[in-house]
Design an enzyme around this catalytic site. Structure first.
Site, mmCIF file in Angstrom:
data_model
loop_
_atom_site.group_PDB
_atom_site.id
_atom_site.type_symbol
_atom_site.label_atom_id
_atom_site.label_comp_id
_atom_site.label_asym_id
_atom_site.label_seq_id
_atom_site.Cartn_x
_atom_site.Cartn_y
_atom_site.Cartn_z
ATOM 1 N N GLY A 1 0.847 -1.191 0.000
ATOM 2 C CA GLY A 1 0.000 0.000 0.000
ATOM 3 C C GLY A 1 0.878 1.235 0.000
ATOM 4 N N ALA A 2 1.941 1.193 0.808
ATOM 5 C CA ALA A 2 2.867 2.314 0.895
ATOM 6 C C ALA A 2 4.160 1.837 1.529
ATOM 7 C CB ALA A 2 2.268 3.433 1.752
ATOM 8 N N GLU B 1 7.731 3.268 3.651
ATOM 9 C CA GLU B 1 8.263 4.390 4.441
ATOM 10 C C GLU B 1 9.689 4.797 4.114
ATOM 11 O OE1 GLU B 1 7.751 1.244 5.536
ATOM 12 O OE2 GLU B 1 9.091 0.672 7.166
ATOM 13 N N ASN B 2 10.127 4.755 2.854
ATOM 14 C CA ASN B 2 11.485 5.202 2.525
ATOM 15 C C ASN B 2 11.720 6.558 3.187
ATOM 16 O OD1 ASN B 2 11.557 3.035 0.482
ATOM 17 N ND2 ASN B 2 10.093 4.359 -0.553
ATOM 18 N N HIS C 1 0.637 6.235 9.251
ATOM 19 C CA HIS C 1 1.449 5.041 9.479
ATOM 20 C C HIS C 1 2.881 5.247 8.953
ATOM 21 C CE1 HIS C 1 1.929 0.491 9.512
ATOM 22 N NE2 HIS C 1 2.897 0.837 8.677
ATOM 23 N N GLU C 2 2.984 5.713 7.739
ATOM 24 C CA GLU C 2 4.327 5.859 7.154
ATOM 25 C C GLU C 2 5.107 6.985 7.831
ATOM 26 O OE1 GLU C 2 4.949 3.313 5.675
ATOM 27 O OE2 GLU C 2 2.986 2.660 4.942
HETATM 28 N N1 BES Z 1 6.862 -1.180 5.438
HETATM 29 C C1 BES Z 1 5.529 -1.367 4.972
HETATM 30 C C2 BES Z 1 5.441 -1.675 3.499
HETATM 31 C C3 BES Z 1 5.905 -3.058 3.132
HETATM 32 C C4 BES Z 1 5.117 -4.133 3.413
HETATM 33 C C5 BES Z 1 7.109 -3.258 2.510
HETATM 34 C C6 BES Z 1 5.534 -5.398 3.092
HETATM 35 C C7 BES Z 1 7.543 -4.510 2.200
HETATM 36 C C8 BES Z 1 6.754 -5.589 2.492
HETATM 37 C C9 BES Z 1 4.688 -0.148 5.232
HETATM 38 O O1 BES Z 1 5.053 0.621 6.327
HETATM 39 C C10 BES Z 1 3.296 -0.638 5.497
HETATM 40 O O2 BES Z 1 3.069 -1.271 6.483
HETATM 41 N N2 BES Z 1 2.381 -0.361 4.586
HETATM 42 C C11 BES Z 1 1.024 -0.795 4.678
HETATM 43 C C12 BES Z 1 0.145 0.299 5.099
HETATM 44 C C13 BES Z 1 -0.209 0.371 6.515
HETATM 45 C C14 BES Z 1 -1.237 1.451 6.757
HETATM 46 C C15 BES Z 1 -0.636 -0.919 7.142
HETATM 47 C C16 BES Z 1 0.579 -1.211 3.296
HETATM 48 O O3 BES Z 1 1.428 -1.319 2.433
HETATM 49 O O4 BES Z 1 -0.596 -1.463 3.111
HETATM 50 ZN ZN ZN Z 2 4.565 -0.113 8.188
#
Ligand code: BES
Ligand code: ZN
Length: 973
Positions: free
Chosen positions: A354-355, A357-358, A390-391
């Site tokens: 979804g996103a 956090e770079n 979140h990010e």
């Molecule tokens: N660090 C994660 C993104 C991620 C997830 C990278 C799995 C690699 C593998 C990011 O901070 C995250 O958790 N994103 C979530 C959104 C959040 C609101 C739960 C997402 O991608 O949906």
């Molecule tokens: Zn996360």
């Protein structure tokens, strides 16, 4: 490896929910009363959470301690040796946004040097590298080694090779590196800029009829090594000087700012400032033709980047508006200023999660960042606010202070998943967001954590080695259980104590690495410094929640005052093979009420304790786990259950709204676990005719999904549908009146969800008024070309209309999908297209899912799952998957989260011997290809199917009689 969709984005999560409902609907449609046509319904997604939805948790505790490596040679180990530590990198990358002539491939070229410190003498250099090709240096080897300090000359490289399984560039030296000296290793390389959503990859879109290509990155967890050779472990922090080479007319972005872009003859060179000391997985490099909007808050420059037309249409405005306030909120929460001079956020057309956090350059799916009031629902808007929060929360927790190894990922993701509610609530204080963690996270993960195959939050460091094992950790346990237990911790410590410990933790470890116990120690210190009265140590309490899987059900017997705890298992007969260091006992904080008045907090530590204050007389009642602040379920003696249900019927507001939702959820799950009778659970839905609040309704709808799945093909279905239609009638009428026949939005965020739920459930249970309304609204759009359907209702309305219509409706919607200029609108249509009843349309759509020019790769598995949720589509999707298993496996298999969801999704409603047989056959047929990350999902599906067959046998008759009695007792008006 490990890149393709191991994470289920919110989109998928939404799907699940939707699906549940959709399934329901569909079922309804197919089954008995052909009345309803629609599958419907669904929508509404507040659904759910953003979390990876997994029903399929990797079994951590049973993870083999890496048997994988074939030898003891250092290059066969997945973890780097401790001999070398990087301090600084200089990396220049040049992505080509046009395909190469001849090969048709997109590539990038790069040059990189890394300065490292030699901690222990060694004649071997191992550095991560995956899918990179090296150009030979002067001596014929793939790298050049020089001395920076501490030695006279560098050893000579005698051999260069790639170890593909462990993803290393292996360099052997003619003699040892000198301890404590600094060296520099320089390489020149090329890689493919593939459309595989991992490492340095490409994303494509069309603007004004012209194809545009973006080069972008997704490094987490282990794909930085696909962009340049690096020591790719989170504890090996270094500083980075990044340079990007790119064509005129394009913009280059990275974590740091760039004071200058140098124009060359044919290409430009953007040189970025040095980053702070940081982990490789947080790097980002992007070259695009995007536009941006900007704002400055204090000294931080905030920018939102997206496709130019999206920026011009104002789709980034909402994100820009809330970013500054959320950033300020976290600066205050952490008592630490934002560590960088700028914060860029960018919406990408192709993005797996979804996103991400770079640090300083957060990447998003378009649906997670771009908002347009004309197209986006309130659920889309909530998702944007929480995902940004979140990010941004990670900018400190995770980025400034980083867990040493991936086994502690749960603390990083769990923490951000908890405080995202606080950050988003600060930006949108009227939405009541903080309560929603109960539905979105606690209830969601309870379902998984109540299985015998669950696993503890914490994994031993050496149990997690391979990229696929790391990817597996991004599951509902890490996100949602992590968030739930941290919320519990913050609640029983009180926020001032929690914050003090958090703040000193961040201060002490800034730019460094930690293990999760470091946080517990700081919290313990805060307890002491603030002289907070806590009957147990923070560590002792938290160990019981973190080191053993599952959670307890706390039972209070108000006739005796005896309170007990027991490991809650959805299937009480399942065998627990995972030993617990605490024998499945927890230290349980109990906030509670007597007759609506809050009482002093209690703790339960033993299996059974007497709490004299909980012994009641007369008409008194108690309610435990106030506001669901603890991560556990509650059961009562019959008398107290009766009095609670009475209170619900007569004066439901005497019970806090979260607990109303909780009583419903606990009752349904206690019944599934055979702890209380199923009719007790059903009777919690009786008071809903007088309930207007979102959470209790949503909780009931979520729990009823299972009933629909189980009973849709039996005589129970008719009376059940009648009962539910009657229960929702009030709510449907209320919003029909209040919103001019569903042409306006309800007032208030959660009421808007309830409005959509009312519409969905009414259509689903066959209310013709609702179904006609859906078709009328949609036909008006087709006739006039003007879409007047409120964004909140679009998913439901589209789905119902497409279910009721034929190919003309479907083709119209497909045309709209392809034309959509905002991703959230496309997403709604993409889902609704799966609602058709026409098998040939569903089959055609299934074919589209594996054609990336029609359905983006990021959306393929979720679309197949949607189709499977449609009763008409279920078998088609099941056949489709079975027939192409080897292909799907190779495309979507590698450690992919959505992949296990695929198996779970397609088999969700299996509950007959015939279906069980098919599943077992499937397992046997494809044994040699294997099921990868879906292995456990397949086992669970088989187990679930068996459980469903059993449950149906045991409960059908009583449930039938209960619905019949209810329906005949008070006939619907
Ligand atoms: N660090 C994660 C993104 C991620 C997830 C990278 C799995 C690699 C593998 C990011 O901070 C995250 O958790 N994103 C979530 C959104 C959040 C609101 C739960 C997402 O991608 O949906
Ligand atoms: Zn996360």
């Amino acid at each position: 490896m490990g890149k393709q969709g191991f994470y289920v984005s919110k989109a998928l999560a939404v799907v699940f929910i939707v699906l549940g409902l959709g399934a329901l609907a569909t079922i309804i449609a197919l089954s008995v009363p052909p009345v309803t046509s629609n599958r419907p319904v669904t929508t509404n997604p507040p659904v759910t959470s953003n979390r990876p939805v997994t029903t399929n948790p990797p079994v951590t505790s049973n993870r083999p301690v890496t048997t994988a490596a074939p030898s003891n040679e250092p290059w066969d180990q997945y973890r780097l040796p401790k001999s070398l530590e990087p301090t600084h990198y200089s990396v220049t990358l040049h992505p080509r946004l046009k395909a190469q002539e001849g090969t048709g491939l997109y590539i990038f070229t790069g040059e990189s040097s890394v300065d490292f410190h030699c901690k222990e003498e060694t004649d071997l250099i191992l550095i991560h590298s995956n899918k990179l090709n090296y150009t030979s240096k002067a001596g014929g080897e793939w790298a050049e080694l020089t001395v920076v300090s501490g030695a006279d000359t560098a050893p000579t490289i005698t051999e260069s090779r790639l170890q593909t399984e462990t993803q290393y560039l292996v360099l052997t030296l003619d003699r040892k590196l000198t301890k404590n000296a600094e060296y520099r290793l320089t390489t020149t390389f090329t890689g493919e800029l593939a459309d595989d959503l991992g490492g340095f990859y490409r994303s494509e879109y069309v603007e004004n009829g012209q194809k545009k290509v973006i080069a972008t990155t997704q490094m987490q967890p282990t794909d930085a090594r696909k962009a340049f050779p690096c020591f790719d472990e989170p504890a090996l922090k270094a500083t980075f000087d990044i340079t990007l080479i790119h064509d005129a007319g394009t913009v280059a972005l990275s974590n740091a700012s760039s004071p200058e872009t140098i124009e060359g003859n044919s290409v430009m060179r953007t040189v970025f400032e040095r980053t702070p000391k940081m982990s490789t997985y947080l790097l980002a490099f992007i070259v695009s033709e995007f536009g941006n909007i900007t704002d400055t808050v204090d000294d931080v420059t905030i920018k939102i980047y997206a496709r130019k037309p999206a920026i011009d249409a104002g789709q980034g405005d909402y994100a820009l508006k809330i970013t500054g306030p959320i950033l300020k909120f976290f600066e205050n929460y952490y008592n630490s200023s934002y560590p960088l001079p700028k914060s860029d956020q960018i919406a990408l057309p192709d993005f797996n999660a979804g996103a991400m956090e770079n640090w300083g350059l957060i990447t998003y799916r378009e649906t997670a960042l771009l908002y347009d009031p004309e197209f986006s629902s309130n659920s889309n808007k909530e998702r944007i606010a929480t995902i940004i929060a979140h990010e941004l929360a990670h900018m400190w927790f995770g980025n400034l202070v980083t867990l040493r190894w991936w086994n502690d990922l749960w603390l990083n993701e769990g923490f951000a998943s908890y405080v995202e509610y606080l950050g988003a609530d600060n930006a949108e204080p009227d939405w009541g967001l903080k309560d929603l963690i109960v539905l979105n996270d606690i209830h969601r993960v309870f379902a998984v954590d109540a299985l015998a195959s669950s696993h503890p939050l914490s994994s031993p460091e050496d149990a997690i080695q391979k990229p696929a094992q790391i990817s597996e950790l991004f599951d509902a346990i890490s996100y949602s259980k992590g968030a739930s237990v941290l919320r519990m911790l913050s609640d029983f410590l009180t926020e001032p104590v929690f914050l003090k410990g958090l703040q000193t933790y961040l201060q002490q470890f800034a730019f460094g690495n930690t293990v999760y116990t470091d946080l517990w120690n700081h919290l313990e210190q805060a307890v002491q410094d603030l002289e907070f009265n806590l009957p147990f140590n923070v560590t002792d309490i938290m160990n019981t929640w973190v080191l053993q899987m599952g959670f307890p059900v706390v039972t209070v017997d108000t006739t005796t005052g005896i309170v007990t705890q027991k490991h809650f298992l959805l299937n009480p007969d399942s065998e627990i093979t995972t030993e617990s260091p605490f024998e499945y006992k927890w230290i349980v904080p109990i906030k509670w009420q007597k007759n609506g008045a809050e009482q002093p907090m209690e703790w339960l530590r033993e299996e059974s304790e007497t709490k004299p204050e909980m012994k009641l007389g007369g008409s008194d009642w108690v309610l435990l786990n106030l506001n669901m602040s603890g991560y556990y379920r509650v059961n009562y003696d019959d008398g107290n259950w009766d009095r609670l249900l009475n209170t619900l019927s007569n004066n439901h507001e005497a019970i806090p709204v979260i607990n109303r939702a909780q009583l419903v959820d606990d009752a349904f799950n206690l019944a599934r676990a055979k702890i209380i009778p199923t009719v007790r659970a059903l009777s919690t839905t009786k008071y809903l005719t007088g309930e207007m609040a979102y959470m209790p309704w949503k909780s009931a709808i979520n729990n009823l999904e299972f009933f629909f799945l189980m009973f849709d093909r039996s005589e129970v279905f008719g009376p059940m549908q009648k009962y539910l239609q009657r229960q929702v009638q009030n709510l449907f009428t209320h919003y029909n009146n209040a919103t001019a026949g569903y042409t306006a939005d309800a007032v208030g965020h959660q009421n808007q969800y309830t409005q959509v739920n009312a519409f969905s459930l009414a259509c689903r249970t066959g209310l013709t008024e609702c179904q006609n309304l859906a078709s009328t609204l949609f036909k008006d759009w087709m006739a006039t070309g003007v879409n007047k359907i409120r964004p909140n209702l679009r998913t439901t309305v589209y789905c119902n209309a497409i279910a009721a219509g034929g190919v003309d409706v479907w083709d119209f919607a497909w045309g709209q999908f392809q034309k959509a200029t905002i991703a959230t609108e496309a997403e709604k249509i993409r889902y609704a297209l799966t609602c058709t009843k026409e098998s040939w349309l569903l089959n055609r759509y299934l074919e589209y899912t594996l054609n990336p020019t029609l359905i983006r790769k990021q959306d393929a598995t979720s679309t197949i799952i949607y189709i499977a949720e449609n009763v008409v589509g279920q078998n088609l999707a099941w056949d489709f998957i079975r027939a192409r298993w080897p292909y799907i496996f190779s495309q979507y298999g590698g450690g992919s989260f959505s992949f296990s969801n695929l198996i779970n999704g397609v088999t969700e409603r299996f509950s007959t011997e015939y279906e069980l047989h098919q599943l077992e056959q499937f397992k046997a047929d494809h044994a040699e290809v294997g099921f990868g990350s879906g292995t456990l999902a397949l086992e669970q599906s088989i187990e679930r199917t068996k459980g469903n067959i059993e449950w149906l046998k045991e409960n059908k008759q009583t449930v039938l009689e209960w619905f019949q009695k209810e329906v005949s007792a008070s006939p619907s008006s």
